[in-house]
Every structure is written in structure tokens, then in C-alpha cells.
Design an enzyme around this catalytic site. Structure first.
Site, PDB file in Angstrom:
ATOM      1  N   HIS A 258     -21.697  64.881   7.293  1.00 40.09           N
ATOM      2  CA  HIS A 258     -22.404  65.689   8.279  1.00 40.09           C
ATOM      3  C   HIS A 258     -23.686  66.251   7.695  1.00 40.09           C
ATOM      4  CE1 HIS A 258     -23.217  69.160  10.844  1.00 40.09           C
ATOM      5  NE2 HIS A 258     -22.782  68.341  11.801  1.00 40.09           N
ATOM      6  N   ASP A 384      -7.314  33.889  12.723  1.00 35.49           N
ATOM      7  CA  ASP A 384      -8.548  33.362  13.320  1.00 35.49           C
ATOM      8  C   ASP A 384      -8.875  32.011  12.716  1.00 35.49           C
ATOM      9  OD1 ASP A 384     -10.420  33.470  11.060  1.00 35.49           O
ATOM     10  OD2 ASP A 384     -10.232  35.654  11.222  1.00 35.49           O
TER      11      ASP A 384
HETATM   12  N1  LIG Z   1     -11.765  37.536   9.768  1.00 35.62           N
HETATM   13  C1  LIG Z   1     -12.587  37.406   8.741  1.00 35.62           C
HETATM   14  N2  LIG Z   1     -13.044  36.184   8.366  1.00 35.62           N
HETATM   15  C2  LIG Z   1     -13.877  36.056   7.314  1.00 35.62           C
HETATM   16  N3  LIG Z   1     -14.306  37.081   6.552  1.00 35.62           N
HETATM   17  C3  LIG Z   1     -13.882  38.311   6.871  1.00 35.62           C
HETATM   18  C4  LIG Z   1     -13.023  38.536   7.968  1.00 35.62           C
HETATM   19  N4  LIG Z   1     -12.769  39.877   8.009  1.00 35.62           N
HETATM   20  C5  LIG Z   1     -13.471  40.441   7.019  1.00 35.62           C
HETATM   21  N5  LIG Z   1     -14.141  39.520   6.326  1.00 35.62           N
HETATM   22  C6  LIG Z   1     -15.002  39.762   5.152  1.00 35.62           C
HETATM   23  O1  LIG Z   1     -14.606  40.982   4.563  1.00 35.62           O
HETATM   24  C7  LIG Z   1     -15.712  41.863   4.460  1.00 35.62           C
HETATM   25  C8  LIG Z   1     -15.272  43.298   4.621  1.00 35.62           C
HETATM   26  O2  LIG Z   1     -14.856  43.521   5.948  1.00 35.62           O
HETATM   27  P1  LIG Z   1     -14.955  44.970   6.569  1.00 35.62           P
HETATM   28  O3  LIG Z   1     -14.369  44.947   7.931  1.00 35.62           O
HETATM   29  O4  LIG Z   1     -14.398  45.907   5.585  1.00 35.62           O
HETATM   30  O5  LIG Z   1     -16.492  45.233   6.651  1.00 35.62           O
HETATM   31  P2  LIG Z   1     -17.525  44.730   7.711  1.00 35.62           P
HETATM   32  O6  LIG Z   1     -16.872  44.060   8.831  1.00 35.62           O
HETATM   33  O7  LIG Z   1     -18.553  43.953   6.968  1.00 35.62           O
HETATM   34  O8  LIG Z   1     -18.193  46.096   8.177  1.00 35.62           O
HETATM   35  P3  LIG Z   1     -17.612  47.172   9.176  1.00 35.62           P
HETATM   36  O9  LIG Z   1     -16.283  46.663   9.605  1.00 35.62           O
HETATM   37  O10 LIG Z   1     -17.534  48.409   8.383  1.00 35.62           O
HETATM   38  O11 LIG Z   1     -18.564  47.261  10.285  1.00 35.62           O
HETATM   39  C9  LIG Z   1     -16.627  41.408   5.524  1.00 35.62           C
HETATM   40  O12 LIG Z   1     -17.968  41.709   5.188  1.00 35.62           O
HETATM   41  C10 LIG Z   1     -16.439  39.911   5.542  1.00 35.62           C
HETATM   42  O13 LIG Z   1     -17.227  39.284   4.566  1.00 35.62           O
END
Ligand SMILES: Nc1ncnc2c1ncn2[C@@H]1O[C@H](COP(=O)(O)OP(=O)(O)OP(=O)(O)O)[C@@H](O)[C@H]1O
Ligand SMILES: [Mg+2]
Length: 451
Positions: A258, A384
């Protein structure tokens, strides 16, 4: 060396019984008490009958033979009919020996195949003490033993000996008394044991609830043993400290985020006033990044805040999540098996699942979400068909701000907080988020929520 071998054996026995004995402390404690008790009972009964029992029977047999000798001497000292009748009467009345005489010789004594212990003792005593030919029959019924003794004047003395003279008490009564006593003691043991175990049970329930981030029931720990009271007190302190530290962490996170927002907004304003140049553009991008991160933190901290766990239908949350992230061009299949009612913090759990499903939709065009209720937990699997994550990166992507795709561009997502937050939420429920390869070629994310 020897001691270690012995303790090894004990360790093995303990391991074996660990596997094969009941799993509740109550049942085990009962076994620990009852088995030695029964063994002791059996041993003492065996000892009593085999040692003392033999002894008493032996004494009774010797006494019997002494009585017989007395009768024989009386009979040879007073051979007339009047005395003879007197002897017969008195021995029946006072000695419980039913005597009669006949002419002849005794039957030859043949060792029978089956002999009870009483007859054996009598036979031994007769052999040792009487020094006359005799015949013994323990098979005549009526609870009696027949002894025939050869007298010197060509007479045979026949004696019927009731078993009462040769045995002590009834073993049936003894066994019944033992069993009755054992049952009473057993009942008492059960009652006391239950009392001792209630606080441990409560402690277990409370620890389980704490692990799942649920409301911890207050349990009274005034009773119970000192060990249990100590454990309960320690648990109590731990619970308070844990709650305080979680609260402190969330508050600090929220406070920092914040407070950073205000200078960031000011920086954005100043940047807008600067003339356009590649440098200011870069700076503006960085500032925007920071703002997004801080928004993420804040959202997380707010969500975790004071939400209380409630009984929730997880399928409704799944529907909500799907409705929130579904896009026209991507396929999202949603399904579940079994009862989806579970105690959880709905807003936090929705955030957790949204993060995971939106990740999947970001990297893939086909996503399948399936929830299955197991015996101890519900597992939500998100599959997926995207590029997936190499297994050696599985742990890294859970780290805050870690992204496989280093360019923080708007197409492929955010700041790298999504999975950390998802795991944090699942763990605060006592569950976890884990990764695997999906049969569809992409990533499989498994969220486990304990029941
Ligand atoms: N379903 C997926 N398929 C491929 N890579 C994935 C998948 N989910 C996550 N990742 C990888 O893991 C990383 C971390 O995911 P995370 O959700 O923590 O962060 P983000 O999606 O990049 O950002 P945020 O969710 O905070 O907006 C992603 O940047 C991506 O490279
Ligand atoms: Mg994400």
C-alpha cells in the site's frame, strides 16, 4: 553387541506388531494391558493346578492310605463279627469310606491306559505305603474310586472312596470366579483408558483443524496425564504464535504494498510530464510492472485477510472460475465426481483455481478441469495441451516473480505470482499444488484439498 542384537529383535517385533495390530491408541493400550493380564491369569491357573494341585492331591491320597492302614489293623486286632460291623459303620460315617469284606484274592492290578491324576496319586501312595496286593478302579462311576486290598487272612477288603475325599473344591467355580473378576477389571480398564485418551483425541482433532487452516475447537485440558496436558499447552501456544505470525506477515505485505503505491503513482505522474524518449518509455514500462506486482500482492493479502473457512460446494466454485476465465476460442471442459462439499475459504480457493486455470488458458487452447473426491481429499486436476513446463522447472515456477518467459509482455501474462499464490492458498488449507506432465501434451496441475 549382545544388547544391540536383543534390542534389534524387540525392534523387529514392534515393527511387526505395528503392521498387524489395530491402529487406534485405545485398542493398542487395551491389548498392552489385557494380554499380559490374561497371560498372568493363565500362568497362575496352570501353576496352581499343576504344582499346588498335585501337592494337595498327593497329601489327600497319603491320608487315605493311612486311614486304610488303620482299618486293616483294627480289623486284624478285632476279628470278631461285632467289632467288624462296628468298624464298617464307623468308617462309613466318620471316614467316608464304604468298606466291605469278601473271601478270595484281589484281581491282578493292571495299569489302565487312561489314568486321572487322582487315581495316579492314590496308586502311588498305595504302592509306597501299603505293601499289600491291591486293585484299583477309577472307572466305576458315581464319583467314586474302588480299591480292593488283599488281607493276610484270605479276605479281600473292598473300599469305595468318594472323590470328595480326594479332590479339593471345584475347578469350575475357580474358573468362573477368575473370568468374572477378569471381566470386571477389564471393564474398569476400558473406562479409565477412555478417560485418559479423550484429551489426546481432542488434541488430534485440533491439530488436524489447524493444519487445514480451519477453526480450531477449544478443548478443555484440565484432565488427563501431565504429558497430555503439556502437549495440549504447547499446542495452544503454537497455535497462538502461528496465528500471530500469519497475521503479521499478511499485514506487513499489505502495508508495504500500500505504501509503495503512493510514490509509484507520483512517479507515473512525473513520467507523464517528461518529454517522450526511449529512456522514459523504458522507465514507464518498469513503473507499470512494479505497479502490477504490487497490485498482485495487495490482492493476495486482502484475500487471505480474515476469511473464515465455511462448508462450501466446490463444484460451485469451479463453475464460477470457469465462467470467469472462459473465452470463446478456447475449449474448457469441466467435470467432477462425488460429493464436492468441503470446508474451505471460498474467496481464497477461487483465487487459487482461477490462477491455475487462467495460466492453462493462456498457454493452451484446450483445457480440462476435473475434480474427484477421494477418501481423505478432493483432487482438482487441470490439464492443458500447451507447451508444458520441463520437470526440472517444476519447483522454480512456484517461486514468487519467477517466469519461464522472461519478457513480461502483456500477451503471455503477468508478474509471476499466480502459482505462488495458488500454492500458498492450497497449503493454508492443509493441501498442496503439484505439477506433472499432462496426457494432453501440456501441463497437469493438481490441487489437493484435504477433507
Ligand atoms: N499451463 C502452463 N503451461 C505452460 N507454462 C506454464 C503454465 N502455467 C504456468 N506456466 C509457467 O509458469 C510461470 C509462473 O506462472 P505464474 O502463474 O506463477 O505466473 P504468471 O502466470 O507468469 O503471472 P501471474 O499469474 O502472476 O499473472 C509462468 O510464467 C509460465 O512460464
Ligand atoms: Mg499465472
Amino acid at each position: 553387541m549382545r544388547w544391540s542384537a536383543i534390542s534389534d529383535v524387540f525392534e523387529r517385533i514392534a515393527q511387526w506388531s505395528d503392521k498387524h495390530s489395530p491402529q487406534t491408541l485405545f485398542a493398542r493400550a487395551l491389548i498392552i494391558i489385557v494380554v499380559p493380564m490374561l497371560l498372568l491369569q493363565a500362568l497362575s491357573a496352570w501353576w496352581f493346578y499343576s504344582q499346588r494341585g498335585d501337592n494337595v492331591t498327593n497329601r489327600l491320597a497319603i491320608l487315605l492310605v493311612r486311614d486304610l492302614r488303620l482299618l486293616i489293623s483294627l480289623r486284624s486286632d478285632f476279628p470278631d463279627d461285632e467289632h467288624r460291623n462296628w468298624i464298617l459303620r464307623r468308617s462309613a460315617q466318620d471316614l467316608l469310606l464304604f468298606v466291605s469284606f469278601r473271601k478270595g484274592i484281589v484281581r491282578p492290578f493292571k495299569e489302565p491306559e487312561y489314568f486321572d491324576i487322582v487315581a495316579r496319586e492314590v496308586q502311588g501312595a498305595l504302592n509306597a505305603d501299603l505293601k499289600r496286593p491291591f486293585f484299583l478302579d477309577n472307572n466305576i462311576g458315581g464319583g467314586q474310586l474302588l480299591i480292593e486290598i488283599q488281607l493276610s487272612d484270605g479276605d479281600v477288603m473292598e473300599v469305595l472312596v468318594p472323590h470328595v475325599r480326594l479332590t479339593f473344591g471345584s475347578s469350575f467355580a475357580y474358573v468362573v470366579a477368575q473370568l468374572g473378576l477378569a471381566l470386571v477389571l477389564f471393564g474398569l480398564a476400558i473406562w479409565f483408558m477412555r478417560r485418559e485418551l479423550v484429551p489426546i483425541e481432542h488434541l488430534g482433532v485440533a491439530a488436524d483443524a489447524l493444519g487445514k487452516g480451519r477453526d480450531v475447537p477449544d478443548f478443555a485440558f484440565s484432565g488427563g496425564t501431565r504429558e497430555v496436558r503439556n502437549a495440549a499447552t504447547a499446542f495452544h501456544t503454537m497455535r497462538i504464535r502461528l496465528r500471530r505470525s500469519i497475521q503479521q506477515r499478511t499485514e506487513m505485505l499489505a502495508g508495504v504494498s500500500h505504501d509503495l503505491r503512493t510514490p509509484l503513482t507520483r512517479m507515473k505522474l512525473s513520467l507523464a510530464l517528461l518529454p517522450d524518449s526511449p529512456e522514459t518509455k523504458e522507465l514507464a514500462d518498469d513503473v507499470a510492472d512494479m505497479q502490477r506486482m504490487i497490485e498482485g500482492y495487495l490482492a493476495f493479502a486482502r484475500g487471505e485477510g480474515d476469511e473464515e473457512p465455511v462448508m462450501t460446494d466446490l463444484s460451485e466454485i469451479l463453475e464460477d472460475v470457469a465462467a470467469g476465465v472462459r473465452r470463446d476460442n478456447a475449449g474448457l471442459d469441466l467435470g467432477w465426481k462425488g460429493d464436492m462439499a468441503v470446508e474451505l475459504r471460498p474467496i481464497a480457493m477461487k483465487r487459487c483455481l482461477t490462477n491455475i486455470v487462467s495460466n492453462a488458458l493462456r498457454y493452451a487452447n484446450h483445457v480440462k478441469v476435473e475434480a474427484v473426491r477421494g477418501r481423505t481429499s478432493i483432487e482438482v486436476t487441470v490439464d492443458d495441451n500447451g507447451p508444458g513446463i520441463p520437470p526440472e522447472r517444476y519447483e522454480d515456477v512456484f517461486r514468487p516473480f519467477y517466469r519461464l518467459d522472461e519478457s513480461r509482455n502483456a500477451d503471455t501474462g503477468g508478474v509471476g505470482l499466480g502459482l505462488s499464490i495458488a500454492r500458498d492458498v492450497a497449503r493454508s488449507h492443509g493441501g498442496d499444488v503439484t505439477l506433472a506432465a499432462s496426457p494432453f501434451g501440456g501441463l497437469r496441475v493438481i490441487v489437493r484439498i484435504p477433507l
